[in-house]
Design a protein around this motif. Sequence first.
Motif, PDB file in Angstrom:
ATOM      1  N   GLU A   4     -10.808   3.561   5.203  1.00 52.85           N
ATOM      2  CA  GLU A   4     -11.052   4.204   3.924  1.00 52.85           C
ATOM      3  C   GLU A   4     -11.851   3.259   3.036  1.00 52.85           C
ATOM      4  O   GLU A   4     -11.782   2.042   3.155  1.00 52.85           O
ATOM      5  CB  GLU A   4      -9.722   4.542   3.246  1.00 52.85           C
ATOM      6  CG  GLU A   4      -8.885   5.537   4.017  1.00 52.85           C
ATOM      7  CD  GLU A   4      -7.684   5.992   3.210  1.00 52.85           C
ATOM      8  OE1 GLU A   4      -7.843   6.275   2.013  1.00 52.85           O
ATOM      9  OE2 GLU A   4      -6.599   6.063   3.781  1.00 52.85           O
ATOM     10  N   LYS A  39      -3.899   3.342  -2.029  1.00 49.35           N
ATOM     11  CA  LYS A  39      -4.323   4.073  -0.838  1.00 49.35           C
ATOM     12  C   LYS A  39      -3.231   4.060   0.232  1.00 49.35           C
ATOM     13  O   LYS A  39      -2.549   3.071   0.444  1.00 49.35           O
ATOM     14  CB  LYS A  39      -5.609   3.467  -0.283  1.00 49.35           C
ATOM     15  CG  LYS A  39      -6.792   3.669  -1.226  1.00 49.35           C
ATOM     16  CD  LYS A  39      -8.086   3.832  -0.471  1.00 49.35           C
ATOM     17  CE  LYS A  39      -9.189   4.271  -1.426  1.00 49.35           C
ATOM     18  NZ  LYS A  39     -10.418   4.633  -0.731  1.00 49.35           N
ATOM     19  N   CYS A  74       0.846  -1.188   0.000  1.00 55.99           N
ATOM     20  CA  CYS A  74       0.000   0.000   0.000  1.00 55.99           C
ATOM     21  C   CYS A  74       0.881   1.238   0.000  1.00 55.99           C
ATOM     22  O   CYS A  74       2.080   1.165   0.261  1.00 55.99           O
ATOM     23  CB  CYS A  74      -0.946   0.017   1.196  1.00 55.99           C
ATOM     24  SG  CYS A  74      -0.125   0.148   2.803  1.00 55.99           S
TER      25      CYS A  74
END
Length: 320
Positions: A132, A203, A117
């Motif tokens: 998220e 993300k 990530c």
Amino acid sequence: MNRLVSVIVPVYNVEKYLGECIDSIIRQTYAYMEIILVNDGSTDNSYLICEDYKKKDKRIVLINKENGGLSSARNKGIECANGGYISFVDSDDYIAPDMIESLIKVMDFEQVEVACCSFKKIKKSPLPKKPENKVMNETEVYESYQAIGYLLDERHYKCFACNKLYKRALFNDIRFPEGKLYEDIITEYKIFRKAKKVAFYHKALYYYRIREGSITKKAFDKRNYEMLEPIRAIMTENNDNPFLLWGGALYYLYFIDDMIAAGVFDPKVYQEFCNLVDTVPRDMDTTILFSEIRKYQILLCRKNILIYKCIYQLFCILKK
């Protein structure tokens, strides 16, 4: 299949940040975990904090060992891990509530052995309160060769151990080099070379703390040269990978910047940098790796080190 995730946390003299780190792991939306806290000979209250958390959460495994450094602590955690997956969190950092769940879903969906990530650098920041939203099309999947090509750039996952989830089997014959700084670089390279596919989830779910006294904030000294050891080894094995060549040039530039800031200069290192830059394809679009400014910095440093040095010194003065 073993769905247990082993989260390994090396702990050394981080009493100020340790609670925030452990809390962020305990609160993960993916609950089937073991949390391995490896106390690496802390001399503050870190071990007592670990003991207190162990009493509160049965998923916590506490290991106490003599100080051996970050790699030694991680390796001890790997040896004790029972999970089919492994993730690392440094004890002065923290993670978003859905990091493990997001990455394990990416691994399942994309059928990869490593899921990475993005991350955020922080100085002072509260824990993220809500997960998220997960968007699967924000994931890119790379074959091993391509994943290695992006290992040293500034647009992707970077060669950190911590913003990733790994299949446990990848570590069957791989360990972190002990007694070395920049241990992540060569280890991540070996992992990416062994993995068939790597996924990058865009993300930012890992929060990387910048603090005085941490390994990455130490003043320039002879041990900084240890950064170049894995870069040299990787470049030797991958002199046909243009993405990695540009990434290697970028890391040499980091080293040269550190030398300039410290008021030292090593002509041998600069010549290595020049030789490397002379091999990169100049007309290649490098925006997938780093900004255009970075490319111009590399090329200017290669063309005229004196001009580059003056510009960088001015930048350092203005930055203060």
